[in-house]
Design a protein around this motif. Structure first.
Motif, short mmCIF file in Angstrom:
data_model
loop_
_atom_site.label_atom_id
_atom_site.label_comp_id
_atom_site.label_asym_id
_atom_site.label_seq_id
_atom_site.Cartn_x
_atom_site.Cartn_y
_atom_site.Cartn_z
N ALA A 237 0.99 -1.27 0.04
CA ALA A 237 -0.03 0.40 -0.09
C ALA A 237 0.90 1.06 0.01
O ALA A 237 0.47 2.52 -1.07
N GLU A 238 1.85 1.14 1.00
CA GLU A 238 2.84 2.39 0.87
C GLU A 238 3.83 2.63 -0.21
O GLU A 238 3.45 3.78 -0.99
N SER A 239 3.60 1.64 -1.26
CA SER A 239 4.42 1.37 -2.70
C SER A 239 3.55 2.40 -3.57
O SER A 239 3.40 2.95 -4.71
N PHE A 240 2.36 1.99 -3.65
CA PHE A 240 0.89 1.94 -4.06
C PHE A 240 1.04 3.65 -4.35
O PHE A 240 0.83 4.58 -5.10
N ARG A 241 0.46 4.35 -2.88
CA ARG A 241 1.02 5.82 -2.62
C ARG A 241 2.25 6.20 -3.16
O ARG A 241 1.55 7.45 -3.22
N ARG A 242 3.02 6.04 -3.17
CA ARG A 242 4.12 7.38 -3.62
C ARG A 242 3.60 6.97 -4.71
O ARG A 242 4.09 7.90 -5.80
N SER A 243 3.42 6.26 -6.08
CA SER A 243 3.35 6.37 -6.92
C SER A 243 1.45 6.71 -7.42
O SER A 243 0.64 6.63 -8.03
N LYS A 244 0.93 7.71 -6.48
CA LYS A 244 -0.35 8.57 -6.81
C LYS A 244 -1.64 7.92 -6.76
O LYS A 244 -2.01 8.38 -7.45
N VAL A 245 -1.05 6.21 -5.67
CA VAL A 245 -2.34 6.16 -6.48
C VAL A 245 -3.16 5.08 -4.95
O VAL A 245 -2.50 4.60 -4.44
N PRO A 246 -3.97 5.62 -4.79
CA PRO A 246 -4.84 6.36 -3.77
C PRO A 246 -5.56 4.49 -2.81
O PRO A 246 -5.86 3.82 -3.71
N ILE A 247 -5.15 3.69 -1.63
CA ILE A 247 -5.07 2.88 -1.46
C ILE A 247 -5.22 2.20 0.14
O ILE A 247 -5.42 2.97 0.80
N GLU A 248 -6.34 1.72 0.13
CA GLU A 248 -6.34 0.77 1.63
C GLU A 248 -5.75 -0.20 1.85
O GLU A 248 -6.77 -1.03 0.95
N VAL A 249 -5.79 -0.69 3.16
CA VAL A 249 -6.07 -2.23 3.60
C VAL A 249 -7.06 -2.30 4.60
O VAL A 249 -7.65 -2.15 5.12
N TYR A 250 -7.43 -3.66 3.93
CA TYR A 250 -8.79 -4.57 4.11
C TYR A 250 -8.44 -4.78 6.32
O TYR A 250 -7.53 -5.46 5.94
N PRO A 251 -8.86 -4.53 7.46
CA PRO A 251 -7.96 -4.56 8.63
C PRO A 251 -8.11 -6.13 9.03
O PRO A 251 -7.72 -6.69 9.98
N GLU A 252 -9.64 -6.67 8.25
CA GLU A 252 -9.66 -7.79 9.20
C GLU A 252 -9.37 -9.22 8.37
O GLU A 252 -9.37 -9.11 6.86
N ILE A 253 -9.23 -10.52 8.70
CA ILE A 253 -9.58 -11.57 7.87
C ILE A 253 -10.61 -12.37 7.57
O ILE A 253 -11.51 -12.64 8.94
N SER A 254 -11.38 -11.92 6.71
CA SER A 254 -12.67 -12.67 6.15
C SER A 254 -12.89 -13.50 4.87
O SER A 254 -11.44 -13.52 4.29
N LYS A 255 -14.22 -13.97 5.28
CA LYS A 255 -13.85 -13.93 3.82
C LYS A 255 -14.00 -13.54 2.45
O LYS A 255 -14.73 -12.72 2.73
N LEU A 256 -13.38 -13.72 1.53
CA LEU A 256 -13.24 -12.87 0.33
C LEU A 256 -14.64 -12.18 -0.44
O LEU A 256 -14.88 -11.35 -0.69
N LYS A 257 -15.49 -13.26 0.33
CA LYS A 257 -16.98 -12.77 -0.62
C LYS A 257 -17.38 -11.35 0.36
O LYS A 257 -18.14 -10.50 -0.64
N LYS A 258 -17.31 -11.10 0.96
CA LYS A 258 -17.08 -10.28 2.30
C LYS A 258 -15.91 -8.89 1.90
O LYS A 258 -17.14 -7.93 1.96
N GLN A 259 -15.33 -9.34 1.61
CA GLN A 259 -14.47 -8.55 1.16
C GLN A 259 -14.48 -7.78 -0.21
O GLN A 259 -14.83 -6.46 0.10
N PHE A 260 -15.10 -8.78 -0.46
CA PHE A 260 -15.24 -8.12 -2.42
C PHE A 260 -16.20 -6.87 -1.84
O PHE A 260 -16.22 -6.14 -2.46
#
Lengths: 449, 449
Positions: free
Chosen positions: A369-392
């Protein structure tokens, strides 16, 4: 302990992320335009001594004022506009503020009017003014700012309607409507021309001013004049009116001088046109006045209006302070942009969401995420471990364009899996640089205000 | 008609252009950082039902509330912070807001406290929170946002001090300070360690909690522990404390987990360090807490503080909503940046001022200005024809870097004369493109927040 019901006051409004983001982008864009022209922000308090605010306000505004006694027993009130605080400001700091002075202000104001659809008791005003100079150069600059604001927001089709208070006064005089009080009544009625039509305006003029039908016909005929083609032909066509009286001569001369300054600019000529029916701010504006409409949404009325005034500070000082300025109706403009579909429509400012299959991958995910932001791509990290379906589903609801998945394989090979949420395409185990290229290529085409 | 004296209420403040511009640049920069991490803005009204605000507020805040009856006789008040409105917001829109929810809010709040130097009754708060997740990934992200904010503002030397409420509870427990009420009293005193020193803190602990001198010595010894070198050695050094009780174990484990997420990032290791004396927000924060100080200006105290809480919405709902967030003290930060001389110090947003020797040149001047703006040079046209001396003095006062003069010769040859206001160098009759190159070359080196 009883719970409190979470609720807002009637006439007050919360903005959820999607709407608040769109408003943030809009205001950022407008501030950038203002600052590009050398307009600077100033800040005044939301709360003022009541006598600072009410003396200048109309009776109606006095009734709508949020006014109370503070801890020290002072009679205080919430501001109802940004113009009275500006007048107070330039009077108070007349030695610190170098004239001519260009300021913009974006802030909330409060009016306790009857709550109704689309009208709020707290709303955002956005004003820009050029104070302390009578030069036509200022009028020309305010118009350029309006033009640049619309263009900057991605609005192509708009019209800035121009008029001059002296032209209206001159027409009234010529038609035999004499005395400022009568003229004001007439103008208030004529101002409704676009809303209620000629017939109703005529009837009101006859009823409230006891004019003859010839007088009414004349008033309607002259105030209905609008510039259709180029300005030179227009000013030639109406030149006969300049002979009627000094007011008309003055108004037409000022407009011609304005057009001369604007002539060499790269502004689309069709976007600004003279319209003798525009009245605006009775008793306040004294020179050139304007309203702006969106061609595709005329019905919503003016989204930016203003004009020249000759005595901003009369409540505070005997020295006259003239200026010219305009005000953008932020709520109305936001609603219009939404209807025109040129509004940021997402609940997130991030383009991509990184999801982890195990919490031991968080360090790697944040590094990516840090690298993407340095390349001007706003990005976030989903903070929980859960089912992919929920995250999508989270990414889908918020509007992320991409989801990056970090599983065991990606973690151990320091790669990532990239899914394009629009196309549905998924590419497994690619490098950061490859993903960056793909994301940058898809840089949103749609307007992001 | 008598004139009104232009004045502001005691404890309320205007911002003149120089200060307002610096604040605008600061807030724009911070918003950009927040949005880069996917934090989105929300907006709540300045005015709320009083019961929404006061129930959660402390007694002191109740006294300071601007509270009154509105037109409909409702008991209303101006918000005193942005946290209570956030709690109201997430309770009210629990179905619209997808958890985890990241929001930032920048807005003014009101507290009628006794006016004193540097404290205002209306001031700006800037909060960002990550709600609805207990994951350490959120704590790590809030710290990254603080780090990115400082770096983005051009501040190199800062320290984010970390602690954990469980560590403080565990130390108290180990020293025989038992019961939450006693612990809170102890923590409130220990919180002053940096301000009033060990000796005074010791005396207060003895006086208010009737502790033995051994107890006081122990409390002071353990809460004085600060990470000096790398984190691995530090956690090894204090590992014996984890054996004392579950609280200490939990606190140290959480901090270690946080450091693991942060470890692979490109953040300067020296900028974040554990400090067992940091207490913060008694009764509100329940996990990791932090304060940030500027190394060159330690005396001004923390400019960004926050931490993890486990029950944001207790006034409105029986469902617990946990989160982690921080708050940047905008006024304090602005004052600090001014002292560190990394603040935009001009009263104009424009880099250059165009002055005309005759009003017939205004059209040409505005055309030039239009071209400069298209090339990203903010510029303005002086609207009056006056003595060059006066116009140069205007540019000097406002801080324009360049003045462009349009006289008869420049107008007829479609050139311009460029004066560099810093070096004093003047070049006559050059083309627009030549001037653009010269202005772009001089692109300010100094930080423009």
């Amino acid at each position: 302990m009883g719970l409190v019901t979470p609720r807002t006051l009637s006439g007050f409004k919360d903005r959820l992320p999607k709407e608040a983001l769109a408003k943030t982008y809009l205001l950022n864009k407008l501030s950038a335009v203002f600052m590009n022209f050398g307009f600077v922000p100033i800040e005044t308090p939301h709360l003022e001594y009541a006598d600072v605010l009410v003396k200048q306000g109309s009776d109606e505004i006095q009734k709508e004022l949020y006014r109370f006694k503070d801890h020290g027993g002072r009679d205080v009130a919430l501001r109802f506009d940004l113009t009275v605080p500006l007048a107070r400001f330039v009077s108070q700091y007349k030695n610190e503020v170098d004239l001519p002075f260009k300021r913009f202000a974006i802030g909330n104001v409060f009016r306790g009017e009857r709550a109704q659809r689309g009208r709020y008791r707290e709303f955002t005003q956005c004003d820009f003014d050029f104070i302390g100079s009578d030069s036509i150069s200022c009028d020309a600059e305010i118009l350029q700012v309006i033009y640049a604001s619309f263009v900057g927001l991605g609005i192509d089709e708009f019209t800035i309607w121009l008029n001059h208070r002296s032209i209206l006064n001159g027409i009234c005089e010529h038609c035999g409507v004499l005395g400022q009080k009568e003229i004001n009544i007439a103008l208030r009625i004529i101002d409704k021309l676009d809303k209620i039509g000629k017939e109703n305006v005529g009837a009101e003029l006859q009823r409230d001013l006891s004019l003859s039908s010839t007088q009414v016909d004349n008033l309607l005929e002259y105030t209905s004049i609008k510039q259709q083609g180029d300005s030179q032909s227009f000013f030639q066509e109406v030149s006969f009116m300049a002979e009627w009286n000094d007011s008309l001569k003055k108004g037409l001369d000022d407009l011609k001088a304005l057009y001369e300054v604007l002539a060499p600019l790269q502004m689309d000529r069709d976007t600004y046109r003279v319209n003798f029916s525009i009245a605006r701010g009775l008793g306040y504006y004294t020179g050139i006045v304007y309203e702006s409409t969106l061609n595709a949404l005329k019905s919503i009325g003016s989204v930016c209006s203003g004009g020249r005034y000759d005595n901003l500070t009369h409540t505070f000082s005997k020295t006259k302070m003239s200026g010219v300025g305009a005000s953008i109706g932020i709520d109305r403009l936001l609603a219009a942009l939404e209807e025109l579909e040129i509004l940021h429509k997402k609940a997130t400012s991030a383009r991509a969401l990184i999801v982890c299959m195990d919490k031991t991958y968080f360090g790697y995910a944040h590094t990516l995420a840090e690298s993407f932001r340095r390349s001007k791509v706003p990005i976030e990290v989903y903070p929980e471990i859960s089912k992919l379906k929920k995250q999508f589903s989270y990414a889908h609801t918020k509007g992320h364009e991409f989801v990056i998945v970090i599983g065991e394989n990606e973690f151990s090979t320091k790669t990532l899996t990239l899914k394009n949420m629009t196309s549905g395409m998924q590419i497994d185990n690619i490098s950061f640089l490859k993903a960056l290229t793909l994301i940058q290529e898809e840089e949103e085409e749609e307007m992001k205000i």
